[in-house]
Design an enzyme around this catalytic site. Sequence first.
Site, PDB file in Angstrom:
ATOM      1  N   GLU A 188      -5.721  -7.647   4.711  1.00 39.55           N
ATOM      2  CA  GLU A 188      -6.977  -7.081   4.206  1.00 39.55           C
ATOM      3  C   GLU A 188      -7.653  -6.164   5.230  1.00 39.55           C
ATOM      4  O   GLU A 188      -8.070  -5.056   4.901  1.00 39.55           O
ATOM      5  CB  GLU A 188      -7.950  -8.213   3.829  1.00 39.55           C
ATOM      6  CG  GLU A 188      -9.333  -7.680   3.492  1.00 39.55           C
ATOM      7  CD  GLU A 188     -10.242  -8.662   2.773  1.00 39.55           C
ATOM      8  OE1 GLU A 188     -10.445  -9.773   3.291  1.00 39.55           O
ATOM      9  OE2 GLU A 188     -10.742  -8.303   1.684  1.00 39.55           O
ATOM     10  N   GLU A 189      -7.742  -6.635   6.443  1.00 41.30           N
ATOM     11  CA  GLU A 189      -8.428  -5.831   7.451  1.00 41.30           C
ATOM     12  C   GLU A 189      -7.705  -4.506   7.673  1.00 41.30           C
ATOM     13  O   GLU A 189      -8.333  -3.443   7.799  1.00 41.30           O
ATOM     14  CB  GLU A 189      -8.530  -6.600   8.778  1.00 41.30           C
ATOM     15  CG  GLU A 189      -9.529  -7.771   8.753  1.00 41.30           C
ATOM     16  CD  GLU A 189      -8.903  -9.088   8.333  1.00 41.30           C
ATOM     17  OE1 GLU A 189      -7.695  -9.113   8.005  1.00 41.30           O
ATOM     18  OE2 GLU A 189      -9.617 -10.120   8.338  1.00 41.30           O
ATOM     19  N   GLU A 239       0.808  -1.227   0.000  1.00 43.66           N
ATOM     20  CA  GLU A 239       0.000   0.000   0.000  1.00 43.66           C
ATOM     21  C   GLU A 239       0.839   1.273   0.000  1.00 43.66           C
ATOM     22  O   GLU A 239       0.365   2.315  -0.421  1.00 43.66           O
ATOM     23  CB  GLU A 239      -0.999   0.002   1.161  1.00 43.66           C
ATOM     24  CG  GLU A 239      -0.422   0.134   2.542  1.00 43.66           C
ATOM     25  CD  GLU A 239       0.121  -1.189   3.091  1.00 43.66           C
ATOM     26  OE1 GLU A 239       0.061  -2.211   2.378  1.00 43.66           O
ATOM     27  OE2 GLU A 239       0.637  -1.176   4.210  1.00 43.66           O
ATOM     28  N   ASP A 248      -5.392  -6.877  -2.686  1.00 46.70           N
ATOM     29  CA  ASP A 248      -5.952  -7.106  -1.349  1.00 46.70           C
ATOM     30  C   ASP A 248      -5.999  -8.617  -1.159  1.00 46.70           C
ATOM     31  O   ASP A 248      -6.647  -9.321  -1.939  1.00 46.70           O
ATOM     32  CB  ASP A 248      -7.358  -6.476  -1.321  1.00 46.70           C
ATOM     33  CG  ASP A 248      -8.236  -6.998  -0.180  1.00 46.70           C
ATOM     34  OD1 ASP A 248      -7.707  -7.626   0.745  1.00 46.70           O
ATOM     35  OD2 ASP A 248      -9.462  -6.761  -0.235  1.00 46.70           O
ATOM     36  N   GLY A 275      -0.405 -16.379   4.451  1.00 48.35           N
ATOM     37  CA  GLY A 275      -0.398 -16.157   5.896  1.00 48.35           C
ATOM     38  C   GLY A 275      -1.505 -17.003   6.490  1.00 48.35           C
ATOM     39  O   GLY A 275      -1.367 -18.227   6.610  1.00 48.35           O
ATOM     40  N   ALA A 276      -2.624 -16.348   6.790  1.00 49.72           N
ATOM     41  CA  ALA A 276      -3.772 -17.038   7.376  1.00 49.72           C
ATOM     42  C   ALA A 276      -4.206 -18.223   6.507  1.00 49.72           C
ATOM     43  O   ALA A 276      -4.708 -19.221   7.023  1.00 49.72           O
ATOM     44  CB  ALA A 276      -4.927 -16.064   7.535  1.00 49.72           C
TER      45      ALA A 276
HETATM   46  N1  AR6 Z   1       2.271  -5.631   2.053  1.00 52.43           N
HETATM   47  C1  AR6 Z   1       2.906  -6.744   1.627  1.00 52.43           C
HETATM   48  N2  AR6 Z   1       2.847  -7.922   2.247  1.00 52.43           N
HETATM   49  C2  AR6 Z   1       2.111  -8.021   3.355  1.00 52.43           C
HETATM   50  C3  AR6 Z   1       1.399  -6.903   3.879  1.00 52.43           C
HETATM   51  C4  AR6 Z   1       1.507  -5.669   3.180  1.00 52.43           C
HETATM   52  N3  AR6 Z   1       0.884  -4.579   3.607  1.00 52.43           N
HETATM   53  N4  AR6 Z   1       0.763  -7.296   4.979  1.00 52.43           N
HETATM   54  C5  AR6 Z   1       1.056  -8.589   5.137  1.00 52.43           C
HETATM   55  N5  AR6 Z   1       1.867  -9.045   4.170  1.00 52.43           N
HETATM   56  P1  AR6 Z   1      -2.470 -12.522   5.022  1.00 52.43           P
HETATM   57  P2  AR6 Z   1      -3.815 -14.556   3.351  1.00 52.43           P
HETATM   58  C6  AR6 Z   1       2.410 -10.418   4.005  1.00 52.43           C
HETATM   59  O1  AR6 Z   1      -2.317 -13.554   6.065  1.00 52.43           O
HETATM   60  O2  AR6 Z   1      -2.972 -15.696   3.750  1.00 52.43           O
HETATM   61  C7  AR6 Z   1      -7.561 -11.924   6.166  1.00 52.43           C
HETATM   62  O3  AR6 Z   1      -8.262 -12.136   7.355  1.00 52.43           O
HETATM   63  C8  AR6 Z   1       2.725 -11.091   5.322  1.00 52.43           C
HETATM   64  O4  AR6 Z   1       3.926 -11.816   5.151  1.00 52.43           O
HETATM   65  O5  AR6 Z   1      -3.214 -11.281   5.354  1.00 52.43           O
HETATM   66  O6  AR6 Z   1      -4.242 -14.437   1.922  1.00 52.43           O
HETATM   67  C9  AR6 Z   1      -8.468 -11.949   4.958  1.00 52.43           C
HETATM   68  O7  AR6 Z   1      -9.709 -11.339   5.223  1.00 52.43           O
HETATM   69  C10 AR6 Z   1       1.545 -12.022   5.507  1.00 52.43           C
HETATM   70  O8  AR6 Z   1       1.866 -13.142   6.280  1.00 52.43           O
HETATM   71  O9  AR6 Z   1      -3.142 -13.136   3.676  1.00 52.43           O
HETATM   72  C11 AR6 Z   1      -8.580 -13.416   4.694  1.00 52.43           C
HETATM   73  O10 AR6 Z   1      -9.567 -14.000   5.508  1.00 52.43           O
HETATM   74  C12 AR6 Z   1       1.237 -12.415   4.086  1.00 52.43           C
HETATM   75  O11 AR6 Z   1       1.441 -11.207   3.353  1.00 52.43           O
HETATM   76  C13 AR6 Z   1      -7.238 -13.955   5.065  1.00 52.43           C
HETATM   77  O12 AR6 Z   1      -6.687 -13.020   5.992  1.00 52.43           O
HETATM   78  C14 AR6 Z   1      -0.158 -12.915   3.879  1.00 52.43           C
HETATM   79  O13 AR6 Z   1      -1.073 -12.040   4.467  1.00 52.43           O
HETATM   80  C15 AR6 Z   1      -6.305 -14.023   3.879  1.00 52.43           C
HETATM   81  O14 AR6 Z   1      -5.095 -14.601   4.277  1.00 52.43           O
END
Ligand code: AR6
Length: 518
Positions: A312-313, A284, A294, A427-428
């Site tokens: 995302e949040e 961002e 996102d 991540g999640a």
């Molecule tokens: N810029 C770049 N990388 C990032 C950033 C950022 N601003 N923030 C985090 N990361 P995750 P998912 C990296 O877990 O697995 C939400 O609740 C960081 O290494 O948010 O797709 C949604 O609503 C992080 O571990 O994405 C969904 O329910 C990794 O990106 C769920 O999480 C993954 O971020 C999606 O989970």
Amino acid sequence: PRREEVSSSLCPLRDLRTLQQCDTKLGELTFSLTHTVLVDVAAFNKGKMLLAQEGRDMWHSNFVKMPCSPSSFMVKSGMMKSPSQVKRWEVICKQLKALASKTEVDVERVQEAILKYNPKYKTEWSFDALSSFVQSIPKPENYSCSLFPKIAALALDLPKHVKKGIPLLRSGQTAAVTLSQLQIACLLANAFFCTFPHRNTSKPNSEYHGYPSINFTSLFGKWSQRSKEKLRAVMHYFKVVTETKPKGLVTFQRQCLKDVDRPDWKSCAASMPKLHVTSGGSIEAEGTGLLQVDFAACQIGGGVLGSGLLQEEILFLMNPELIVARLFTEKLADNESLIITGSQKFSCYSGFRDSFEWAGPHYDTLKRDNWARLERQIVAIDALHFKHRSEQYNMSKINRELNKAFCGFKGQGHETPDIATGKWGCGAFNGDPELKALIQLMAAGKARRGLAFFTFRDETLKRNLEQIYTLLVKREITVGQLYELLENYCAILRAQPGDHVDLFKFIENTLGPSRSLL
Ligand code: AR6
């Protein structure tokens, strides 16, 4: 010297194309059968005036049921009288007018008002987080009690600001809605006061079962450090929009990838797209001007109104206008994405998850396009959530992720900016960062757009991704050939389940190490 050569096929961030550099040939603001505009288009095109488009209330399953609809009733039971039906908006107005007429109100009054038109939830809803929040902020910077009346006043203006029915962006449709930032603020003020009818339950048979929640009640209940920081971001947004009316438009576009448009990945002759990889910065901030990914949940915004605090949040809290997507965006299907153009960033943050903190205001300096939208574009794509990591090495899952990413990345006919992304789904959602990086590279290659990849401090992934990308480029591997490599990789993992080789290692072993190229 070797290190320099390895990075030579990568490109610097400045070589990627931003929205500002795109000739999008927007022309005048127009609406169509699939693009609803909630402001008066003629007035806008004449003098950039933002007036509400006239229209009528649509108490209908294809539209958002509005709190101010004359068809919205509630049962009112008086002490002496037998229960009677009353227009719900009349009850809402009475409550919110009482709040709006004061200079300060406390949380108990806010709670009392909200429960008057949501009587069913009297024993269910808690306002602990909201009241602890107000108590926890030191006096001089605690503006909440004087802000509540202003949010109430903004919510009351709903019939003045939104006159035309808001269509639901339903599954299976490619359709868009454009609204003014002021209309969004007014809708969110209503969400804050929990006025949206039929939106308080997500039971399987409920009317809005396939939609995210929108009333803010879940943000007010359980007190935690997380809810405190979230409320700071939300209250800051309302402070800004009640002080100075925001002046632009925002478009929400649901994009559905039809079967006929689904790429045949195996025969895709596209080459690797431009790639910039960095372990510093974030999508961002440093990715400003690019199409920003996102890392979404299929219910857009995920846990933003609950306890979630991931990429995302956080994005939705920094750009709260995104939250309004929850009002009208049905759960995303496997072949769908949501693109949001023009949302404003109001806040900065630090940390992630439990260490997340609201870090103060952000003043947007982005330019606006011909449609008065800030030059910021975000695409929501939801990755698959893998309970077990091994589930993802399966071509049907890989196809799903390729099509999902492509649905987000594919342009809409005109010049498009390159893409800022990172560890999507890793991540999640437990995805393998190496596999997800290649999937995104392939989707971007097919969409003919470059990628800026933010590994979010993951140095190993940065190094390995640079190396594998260099190898793929030097060997002139196409998207289709990479797809075949993934097929072979999955086949080997299936044949030797106990013997896990990393994906990049496997590709290196197959193609020969990049070292031999130097
Ligand atoms: N810029 C770049 N990388 C990032 C950033 C950022 N601003 N923030 C985090 N990361 P995750 P998912 C990296 O877990 O697995 C939400 O609740 C960081 O290494 O948010 O797709 C949604 O609503 C992080 O571990 O994405 C969904 O329910 C990794 O990106 C769920 O999480 C993954 O971020 C999606 O989970």
